[in-house]
Design an enzyme around this catalytic site. Structure first.
Site, PDB file in Angstrom:
ATOM      1  CG  ASN A  60      -4.475   4.165   0.235  1.00  0.00           C
ATOM      2  OD1 ASN A  60      -5.737   4.248   0.417  1.00  0.00           O
ATOM      3  ND2 ASN A  60      -3.489   3.217   0.533  1.00  0.00           N
ATOM      4  CG  HIS A  90      -2.896  -0.987  -3.570  1.00  0.00           C
ATOM      5  ND1 HIS A  90      -3.402   0.278  -3.456  1.00  0.00           N
ATOM      6  CD2 HIS A  90      -2.784  -1.339  -2.354  1.00  0.00           C
ATOM      7  CE1 HIS A  90      -3.799   0.292  -2.249  1.00  0.00           C
ATOM      8  NE2 HIS A  90      -3.241  -0.675  -1.369  1.00  0.00           N
ATOM      9  CD  GLU A 101      -4.699   2.692  -6.185  1.00  0.00           C
ATOM     10  OE1 GLU A 101      -5.519   3.669  -5.958  1.00  0.00           O
ATOM     11  OE2 GLU A 101      -3.821   2.323  -5.551  1.00  0.00           O
ATOM     12  CB  SER A 154      -0.866   0.114   1.360  1.00  0.00           C
ATOM     13  OG  SER A 154      -1.889  -1.036   1.127  1.00  0.00           O
TER      14      SER A 154
HETATM   15  N1  NAD Z   1      -5.127  -4.612   5.112  1.00  0.00           N
HETATM   16  C1  NAD Z   1      -5.551  -3.737   4.389  1.00  0.00           C
HETATM   17  O1  NAD Z   1      -6.199  -2.915   4.476  1.00  0.00           O
HETATM   18  C2  NAD Z   1      -4.317  -3.707   2.842  1.00  0.00           C
HETATM   19  C3  NAD Z   1      -5.114  -3.136   1.907  1.00  0.00           C
HETATM   20  C4  NAD Z   1      -4.397  -3.143   0.721  1.00  0.00           C
HETATM   21  C5  NAD Z   1      -3.115  -3.680   0.827  1.00  0.00           C
HETATM   22  N2  NAD Z   1      -2.473  -4.412   1.938  1.00  0.00           N
HETATM   23  C6  NAD Z   1      -1.134  -4.556   1.958  1.00  0.00           C
HETATM   24  O2  NAD Z   1      -1.224  -6.069   1.844  1.00  0.00           O
HETATM   25  C7  NAD Z   1      -0.065  -6.655   2.438  1.00  0.00           C
HETATM   26  C8  NAD Z   1      -0.485  -7.485   3.420  1.00  0.00           C
HETATM   27  O3  NAD Z   1      -1.212  -6.803   4.517  1.00  0.00           O
HETATM   28  P1  NAD Z   1      -2.513  -7.740   5.106  1.00  0.00           P
HETATM   29  O4  NAD Z   1      -3.374  -6.672   5.898  1.00  0.00           O
HETATM   30  O5  NAD Z   1      -2.891  -8.817   4.657  1.00  0.00           O
HETATM   31  O6  NAD Z   1      -1.395  -8.374   6.602  1.00  0.00           O
HETATM   32  P2  NAD Z   1      -1.651  -9.439   7.364  1.00  0.00           P
HETATM   33  O7  NAD Z   1      -0.806  -9.409   8.392  1.00  0.00           O
HETATM   34  O8  NAD Z   1      -3.187  -9.816   7.619  1.00  0.00           O
HETATM   35  O9  NAD Z   1      -0.880 -10.798   6.495  1.00  0.00           O
HETATM   36  C9  NAD Z   1       0.318 -11.172   6.221  1.00  0.00           C
HETATM   37  C10 NAD Z   1       0.571 -12.449   6.076  1.00  0.00           C
HETATM   38  O10 NAD Z   1       1.872 -12.717   5.572  1.00  0.00           O
HETATM   39  C11 NAD Z   1       2.480 -13.810   6.137  1.00  0.00           C
HETATM   40  N3  NAD Z   1       3.792 -13.760   5.824  1.00  0.00           N
HETATM   41  C12 NAD Z   1       4.763 -12.944   6.574  1.00  0.00           C
HETATM   42  N4  NAD Z   1       5.956 -13.193   6.019  1.00  0.00           N
HETATM   43  C13 NAD Z   1       5.770 -14.207   5.174  1.00  0.00           C
HETATM   44  C14 NAD Z   1       6.606 -14.709   3.791  1.00  0.00           C
HETATM   45  N5  NAD Z   1       8.025 -14.349   3.855  1.00  0.00           N
HETATM   46  N6  NAD Z   1       5.876 -15.676   3.280  1.00  0.00           N
HETATM   47  C15 NAD Z   1       4.770 -16.053   3.243  1.00  0.00           C
HETATM   48  N7  NAD Z   1       3.943 -15.509   4.522  1.00  0.00           N
HETATM   49  C16 NAD Z   1       4.406 -14.598   5.018  1.00  0.00           C
HETATM   50  C17 NAD Z   1       1.964 -13.710   7.615  1.00  0.00           C
HETATM   51  O11 NAD Z   1       2.055 -14.814   8.251  1.00  0.00           O
HETATM   52  C18 NAD Z   1       0.557 -13.164   7.442  1.00  0.00           C
HETATM   53  O12 NAD Z   1      -0.362 -14.215   7.531  1.00  0.00           O
HETATM   54  C19 NAD Z   1       0.588  -5.362   3.004  1.00  0.00           C
HETATM   55  O13 NAD Z   1       1.733  -5.042   1.994  1.00  0.00           O
HETATM   56  C20 NAD Z   1      -0.289  -4.399   3.156  1.00  0.00           C
HETATM   57  O14 NAD Z   1       0.275  -3.195   3.262  1.00  0.00           O
HETATM   58  C21 NAD Z   1      -3.094  -4.194   3.002  1.00  0.00           C
END
Ligand code: NAD
Length: 284
Positions: A190, A140, A152, A119
């Site tokens: 964003n 994204h 995106e 993000s």
């Molecule tokens: N939550 C949101 O609103 C949102 C929206 C858009 C984008 N994002 C982006 O998406 C990404 C994930 O966010 P999220 O909210 O799903 O986080 P989250 O913490 O819910 O999930 C991340 C997952 O990745 C796993 N993980 C960590 N390192 C790893 C690896 N090396 N290999 C495999 N799995 C691994 C963790 O165990 C966890 O389950 C981030 O980059 C975040 O910025 C989040």
């Protein structure tokens, strides 16, 4: 390029939703988590959401079972070697993402497309960890991925047309509405929404308006589908503050900085819906 097999890395809030979209669209998908238990938990969540669709009558039982059957789980990145597209959704930190893209670049076929769901980080910096940055692109998604239409498609400095258009076409194939943009802090939505929500919170104090009245104001006067305080509670105050800080760090624009009121809420554990209290109190 035709995408026959997809890898999703990190099956948390975003990755599980993205994997669900892929299997529902009929695409064989490999999900990688850091432990079997986390992988199984994500598959259970996906199964649960698809069962709810069956109960609502929007999906057949056989289609549901076939979709769940298309998701393979692994803890080994090597099991993604034959994927045509890999979508990364791990923790929002540059070092682990760069490490992962360097590894993916080595082990996948040269024409495979590597996408990050970051993000707030620079897609260009993530891509620079790969020997072939031309195949790295941003995809994204918005939370919750199965419900929010937008993706995106982010072009980093060295992204090639082939990778960019493959990512765009794949987003359409899984039922999303993609838009094209370049790699700038906050991308499109964003970049606009975060300072706007920060302004809304500042207005709470400046105009001494209540959260209820501010929400009514923006819904009734600006046509917003939900008010800013309701939206912030839904997003999570901690998630918003983190994103604001990241954008402020990059742009140094004062409107990007999280208002002190939101930082105080975060520090007090008033995180919105997920903690039961934010601007509003939630019983469930
Ligand atoms: N939550 C949101 O609103 C949102 C929206 C858009 C984008 N994002 C982006 O998406 C990404 C994930 O966010 P999220 O909210 O799903 O986080 P989250 O913490 O819910 O999930 C991340 C997952 O990745 C796993 N993980 C960590 N390192 C790893 C690896 N090396 N290999 C495999 N799995 C691994 C963790 O165990 C966890 O389950 C981030 O980059 C975040 O910025 C989040």
């Amino acid at each position: 390029m035709e995408v026959r097999k997809v890898g999703v890395i990190g099956l948390g809030a975003m990755g599980a939703g993205i994997a669900q979209l892929c299997v529902e669209a009929g695409v064989d998908t490999v999900g990688r988590e850091i432990s079997d238990e986390l992988g199984e938990r994500a598959r259970d969540r996906i199964g649960h959401f698809l069962t709810r669709k069956v109960e609502k009558g929007t999906l057949g039982q056989a289609e549901r079972d076939a979709a769940v059957g298309r998701l393979a789980l692994t803890t080994e990145v090597g099991d993604l070697a034959d994927c045509d597209l890999v979508i990364e959704a791990i923790v929002e930190e540059l070092a682990p993402k760069r490490e992962l893209f360097a590894e993916l670049d080595r082990l996948t076929r040269p024409e495979a497309v590597l996408a990050t769901n970051t993000s707030a980080l620079s897609v260009t910096e993530i891509a620079a960890a790969a020997e072939r940055p031309q195949r790295v692109v941003g995809m994204h998604f918005f939370n919750p991925a199965p419900l929010m239409p937008l993706v995106e498609i982010v072009r980093a400095e060295l992204t090639g047309d082939e990778a960019f258009e493959t990512a765009f076409a794949f987003a359409e194939r899984i039922g999303k509405t993609p838009i094209r943009c370049h790699d700038t802090p906050g991308f499109v939505v964003n970049r606009v929404l975060i300072p706007l929500l920060n302004d809304c919170v500042r207005v709470l104090d400046e105009a001494r308006v209540s959260p209820e009245d501010l929400d009514q104001g923006m819904q009734g006067g600006a046509g917003w589908p939900m008010g800013p305080c309701t939206l912030l509670d839904l997003v999570g105050i901690d998630v918003h503050v983190h994103a604001s800080e990241a954008l402020f760090e990059k742009t140094r624009a004062p409107r990007m900085a999280p208002p002190p009121r939101l930082v105080a809420m975060k520090n007090a554990g008033l995180l919105g819906r997920k903690s039961g209290r934010g601007f509003y109190t939630y019983e469930d």
